[in-house]
Design a protein around this motif. Structure first.
Motif, PDB file in Angstrom:
ATOM      1  N   LEU A  84       0.839  -1.201   0.000  1.00  0.00           N
ATOM      2  CA  LEU A  84       0.000   0.000   0.000  1.00  0.00           C
ATOM      3  C   LEU A  84       0.873   1.250   0.000  1.00  0.00           C
ATOM      4  N   PRO A  85       0.340   2.374  -0.522  1.00  0.00           N
ATOM      5  CA  PRO A  85       1.125   3.610  -0.537  1.00  0.00           C
ATOM      6  C   PRO A  85       1.169   4.275   0.842  1.00  0.00           C
ATOM      7  N   ASP A  86       2.361   4.765   1.215  1.00  0.00           N
ATOM      8  CA  ASP A  86       2.482   5.494   2.476  1.00  0.00           C
ATOM      9  C   ASP A  86       2.190   6.976   2.261  1.00  0.00           C
ATOM     10  N   ALA A  87       2.429   7.776   3.287  1.00  0.00           N
ATOM     11  CA  ALA A  87       2.121   9.211   3.233  1.00  0.00           C
ATOM     12  C   ALA A  87       2.888   9.934   2.128  1.00  0.00           C
ATOM     13  N   ASP A  88       4.001   9.354   1.675  1.00  0.00           N
ATOM     14  CA  ASP A  88       4.790   9.955   0.600  1.00  0.00           C
ATOM     15  C   ASP A  88       4.513   9.303  -0.748  1.00  0.00           C
ATOM     16  N   GLY A  89       3.547   8.383  -0.785  1.00  0.00           N
ATOM     17  CA  GLY A  89       3.211   7.703  -2.029  1.00  0.00           C
ATOM     18  C   GLY A  89       4.139   6.528  -2.341  1.00  0.00           C
ATOM     19  N   LYS A  90       5.063   6.230  -1.412  1.00  0.00           N
ATOM     20  CA  LYS A  90       5.997   5.117  -1.585  1.00  0.00           C
ATOM     21  C   LYS A  90       5.291   3.813  -1.193  1.00  0.00           C
ATOM     22  N   GLN A  91       5.512   2.752  -1.960  1.00  0.00           N
ATOM     23  CA  GLN A  91       4.857   1.478  -1.669  1.00  0.00           C
ATOM     24  C   GLN A  91       5.488   0.805  -0.443  1.00  0.00           C
ATOM     25  N   VAL A  92       4.635   0.367   0.473  1.00  0.00           N
ATOM     26  CA  VAL A  92       5.070  -0.344   1.673  1.00  0.00           C
ATOM     27  C   VAL A  92       4.406  -1.712   1.658  1.00  0.00           C
ATOM     28  N   GLY A  98      11.717  -5.349  18.935  1.00  0.00           N
ATOM     29  CA  GLY A  98      11.665  -6.041  17.656  1.00  0.00           C
ATOM     30  C   GLY A  98      10.390  -5.865  16.856  1.00  0.00           C
ATOM     31  N   TYR A  99       9.588  -4.857  17.222  1.00  0.00           N
ATOM     32  CA  TYR A  99       8.329  -4.627  16.516  1.00  0.00           C
ATOM     33  C   TYR A  99       8.393  -3.409  15.607  1.00  0.00           C
ATOM     34  N   ASP A 100       7.870  -3.553  14.383  1.00  0.00           N
ATOM     35  CA  ASP A 100       7.627  -2.426  13.498  1.00  0.00           C
ATOM     36  C   ASP A 100       6.127  -2.131  13.601  1.00  0.00           C
ATOM     37  N   VAL A 101       5.732  -0.898  13.322  1.00  0.00           N
ATOM     38  CA  VAL A 101       4.315  -0.526  13.417  1.00  0.00           C
ATOM     39  C   VAL A 101       3.865   0.085  12.094  1.00  0.00           C
ATOM     40  N   ILE A 102       2.736  -0.410  11.588  1.00  0.00           N
ATOM     41  CA  ILE A 102       2.143   0.136  10.367  1.00  0.00           C
ATOM     42  C   ILE A 102       0.673   0.445  10.652  1.00  0.00           C
ATOM     43  N   GLY A 103       0.281   1.694  10.424  1.00  0.00           N
ATOM     44  CA  GLY A 103      -1.113   2.099  10.588  1.00  0.00           C
ATOM     45  C   GLY A 103      -1.794   2.129   9.235  1.00  0.00           C
ATOM     46  N   VAL A 104      -2.976   1.520   9.136  1.00  0.00           N
ATOM     47  CA  VAL A 104      -3.698   1.435   7.871  1.00  0.00           C
ATOM     48  C   VAL A 104      -5.057   2.100   8.009  1.00  0.00           C
ATOM     49  N   SER A 105      -5.373   3.003   7.073  1.00  0.00           N
ATOM     50  CA  SER A 105      -6.688   3.634   7.030  1.00  0.00           C
ATOM     51  C   SER A 105      -7.111   3.727   5.566  1.00  0.00           C
ATOM     52  N   PRO A 106      -8.379   4.053   5.315  1.00  0.00           N
ATOM     53  CA  PRO A 106      -8.806   4.175   3.919  1.00  0.00           C
ATOM     54  C   PRO A 106      -8.381   5.495   3.268  1.00  0.00           C
ATOM     55  N   LEU A 153       2.384   5.211   8.087  1.00  0.00           N
ATOM     56  CA  LEU A 153       0.951   5.243   7.786  1.00  0.00           C
ATOM     57  C   LEU A 153       0.761   4.896   6.320  1.00  0.00           C
ATOM     58  N   VAL A 154      -0.135   3.959   6.044  1.00  0.00           N
ATOM     59  CA  VAL A 154      -0.425   3.599   4.663  1.00  0.00           C
ATOM     60  C   VAL A 154      -1.919   3.728   4.402  1.00  0.00           C
ATOM     61  N   GLY A 155      -2.244   3.981   3.137  1.00  0.00           N
ATOM     62  CA  GLY A 155      -3.639   4.162   2.749  1.00  0.00           C
ATOM     63  C   GLY A 155      -4.174   2.955   1.990  1.00  0.00           C
ATOM     64  N   ASP A 156      -5.411   2.599   2.287  1.00  0.00           N
ATOM     65  CA  ASP A 156      -6.079   1.466   1.630  1.00  0.00           C
ATOM     66  C   ASP A 156      -7.457   1.917   1.146  1.00  0.00           C
ATOM     67  N   PRO A 157      -7.489   2.847   0.147  1.00  0.00           N
ATOM     68  CA  PRO A 157      -8.781   3.368  -0.323  1.00  0.00           C
ATOM     69  C   PRO A 157      -9.738   2.286  -0.845  1.00  0.00           C
ATOM     70  N   SER A 158      -9.189   1.202  -1.397  1.00  0.00           N
ATOM     71  CA  SER A 158     -10.051   0.129  -1.919  1.00  0.00           C
ATOM     72  C   SER A 158     -10.596  -0.746  -0.787  1.00  0.00           C
ATOM     73  N   LYS A 159      -9.987  -0.636   0.381  1.00  0.00           N
ATOM     74  CA  LYS A 159     -10.339  -1.398   1.581  1.00  0.00           C
ATOM     75  C   LYS A 159     -10.111  -2.904   1.421  1.00  0.00           C
TER      76      LYS A 159
END
Length: 155
Positions: A16-24, A65-73, A92-98
């Motif tokens: 999914l794209p992050d706040a900078d549009g980079k794929q994560v 040892g934990y990474d954190v990724i927040g997902v919203s639409p 933070l990553v975006g999931d507009p298609s859900k």
């Protein structure tokens, strides 16, 4: 609406794209534990509290040892505003298609103010270094959730 994940399930892959549009991708974090949390909308009070709590505890989680990724639409532009406004350090990553939210059981029917609505179910999934679900928590509260998670994870 998909099934909720259970411990031992393979965590669904996503990119999914992050706040900078980079794929994560979840695959980018292979070999590390990842906390993937799903929230309804950037720049709202509850979601801001939760994102700030994760940011405040990021170093402690990383040391364990934990990474954190927040997902919203939300779209990347809104995520960037959210990150800047609140000085957030979590990815933070975006999931507009859900689709990813659906795959994780974090999108579907929920109760809101006594009514049944379809939307994002505030959820947290802890993925082990092996890519398997260690914990899947649904309908979590925005406030106090990170503190409880730290305690449950023994961090």
């Amino acid at each position: 609406m998909s099934e909720r994940l259970q411990p031992g399930d393979t965590a669904p892959a996503f990119t999914l794209p992050d706040a900078d549009g980079k794929q994560v991708s979840l695959a980018d974090h292979a070999g590390r534990k990842v906390i993937v949390y799903f929230y309804p909308a950037a720049l709202t009070p509850g979601c801001t509290k939760q994102a700030c709590d994760f940011t405040d505890n990021l170093e402690v989680l990383a040391a364990a040892g934990y990474d954190v990724i927040g997902v919203s639409p939300d779209k990347p532009e809104k995520l960037a505003k959210f990150r800047e406004k609140e000085n957030l350090k979590v990815t933070l990553v975006g999931d507009p298609s859900k689709e990813t939210m659906d795959a994780y059981g974090a999108y579907g029917e929920k109760k809101m103010y006594g009514k049944t609505v379809t939307g994002v179910i505030r959820s947290t999934v802890v993925v082990g270094a092996d890519g398997k679900v260690e914990r899947a928590l649904y309908n979590v509260r925005a406030t106090g959730h990170v503190a409880k998670l730290l305690k449950d994870l023994d961090v």
